[in-house]
Design a protein around this motif. Structure first.
Motif, mmCIF file in Angstrom:
data_model
loop_
_atom_site.group_PDB
_atom_site.id
_atom_site.type_symbol
_atom_site.label_atom_id
_atom_site.label_comp_id
_atom_site.label_asym_id
_atom_site.label_seq_id
_atom_site.Cartn_x
_atom_site.Cartn_y
_atom_site.Cartn_z
ATOM 1 N N GLY A 38 -3.887 4.472 -44.452
ATOM 2 C CA GLY A 38 -4.779 3.941 -44.060
ATOM 3 C C GLY A 38 -4.288 2.078 -44.502
ATOM 4 O O GLY A 38 -3.503 1.983 -44.594
ATOM 5 N N THR A 44 -11.338 0.618 -38.760
ATOM 6 C CA THR A 44 -10.653 1.584 -37.784
ATOM 7 C C THR A 44 -11.900 2.410 -37.441
ATOM 8 O O THR A 44 -13.055 2.276 -36.866
ATOM 9 C CB THR A 44 -10.510 3.351 -38.590
ATOM 10 O OG1 THR A 44 -9.698 3.813 -38.360
ATOM 11 C CG2 THR A 44 -11.632 3.770 -39.774
ATOM 12 N N LEU A 48 -10.654 9.163 -39.486
ATOM 13 C CA LEU A 48 -9.733 9.671 -40.997
ATOM 14 C C LEU A 48 -9.796 10.910 -41.999
ATOM 15 O O LEU A 48 -8.636 11.401 -42.326
ATOM 16 C CB LEU A 48 -8.903 8.211 -41.794
ATOM 17 C CG LEU A 48 -8.759 6.884 -40.608
ATOM 18 C CD1 LEU A 48 -8.402 5.625 -41.930
ATOM 19 C CD2 LEU A 48 -7.702 7.711 -39.927
ATOM 20 N N THR A 65 -13.019 1.940 -48.452
ATOM 21 C CA THR A 65 -12.275 0.599 -47.744
ATOM 22 C C THR A 65 -12.625 -0.146 -49.412
ATOM 23 O O THR A 65 -12.877 0.052 -50.213
ATOM 24 C CB THR A 65 -13.392 0.174 -47.129
ATOM 25 O OG1 THR A 65 -13.328 -0.630 -46.140
ATOM 26 C CG2 THR A 65 -14.862 -0.127 -47.531
ATOM 27 N N ASN A 166 -11.447 2.805 -43.814
ATOM 28 C CA ASN A 166 -10.174 3.143 -43.412
ATOM 29 C C ASN A 166 -9.232 2.765 -44.224
ATOM 30 O O ASN A 166 -8.146 2.938 -43.716
ATOM 31 C CB ASN A 166 -9.869 1.567 -42.778
ATOM 32 C CG ASN A 166 -10.772 0.495 -43.783
ATOM 33 O OD1 ASN A 166 -10.677 0.744 -44.738
ATOM 34 N ND2 ASN A 166 -9.871 -0.789 -43.533
#
Length: 186
Positions: A38, A44, A48, A65, A166
């Motif tokens: 990522g 994002t 994912l 994150t 992300n």
């Protein structure tokens, strides 16, 4: 000059030994996983987590994150995590992993800077305003060591609703080909 040379040699051996220990024990610097996928700098727009969770070579998975909050007036980088499976969690030196929406684990350097210990409360300020968080542990945060903090993704998202999962922290199953997994998860 012999004494200085001997001192230099001993110093080099100590540094080399410490570096080898870090390579052999990545948890010492917060890496309780084999690979990170990522981009921590860009939110994002895609899921994912689902493809990674379905990959047969992924034994452990945590969605995360990386962001920042103001804790008691000090800007601190934060790793916000959501364990999906396999116990890929922040490395905790003392105390426990923060799970509740009002909990946080601080790096030791941050704790010293804020003069806070386990059981104390810090005031976190994000885009959604202030919230009291109880310190439940001392964490080693990947990339930040003792200068960061860690909390659950849900707790962080309550303070910063624009946060996205992300990052993926992945532990491979034994015998997995890391480059093949990387190609699939891209």
């Amino acid at each position: 000059s012999v004494t200085i040379g001997l001192a230099g040699l001993v110093g080099a051996l100590l540094v080399g030994s410490s570096l080898l220990q870090l390579l052999d024990e990545p948890a010492l610097y917060g890496a309780d996983y084999d690979a990170l996928f990522g981009n921590p700098f860009v939110p994002t727009k895609h899921d994912l987590v689902t493809p990674a969770a379905a990959d047969p070579d992924v034994e452990g998975l945590t969605a995360a994150t990386s962001g920042s909050l103001t804790l008691d007036g000090t800007d601190v980088s934060v790793l916000a995590f959501e364990s999906v499976r396999g116990g890929v969690l922040p490395v905790i030196l003392e105390g426990r992993v923060p799970y509740a929406p009002d909990e946080i684990a601080l790096g030791r350097r941050v704790a010293r800077k804020l003069d806070r210990g386990i059981g104390d409360v810090v005031v976190a300020e994000g885009p959604e305003g202030p919230q009291d968080l109880r310190v439940v542990g001392y964490a080693v945060v990947p990339g930040d060591g003792g200068d960061g903090a860690s909390m659950s993704y849900d707790a962080y998202a309550a303070l910063d609703p624009a946060a996205t999962r992300n990052l993926l922290l992945v532990r491979f199953r034994d015998g997995a080909d890391p480059s093949a997994v990387a190609a699939r998860l891209g």
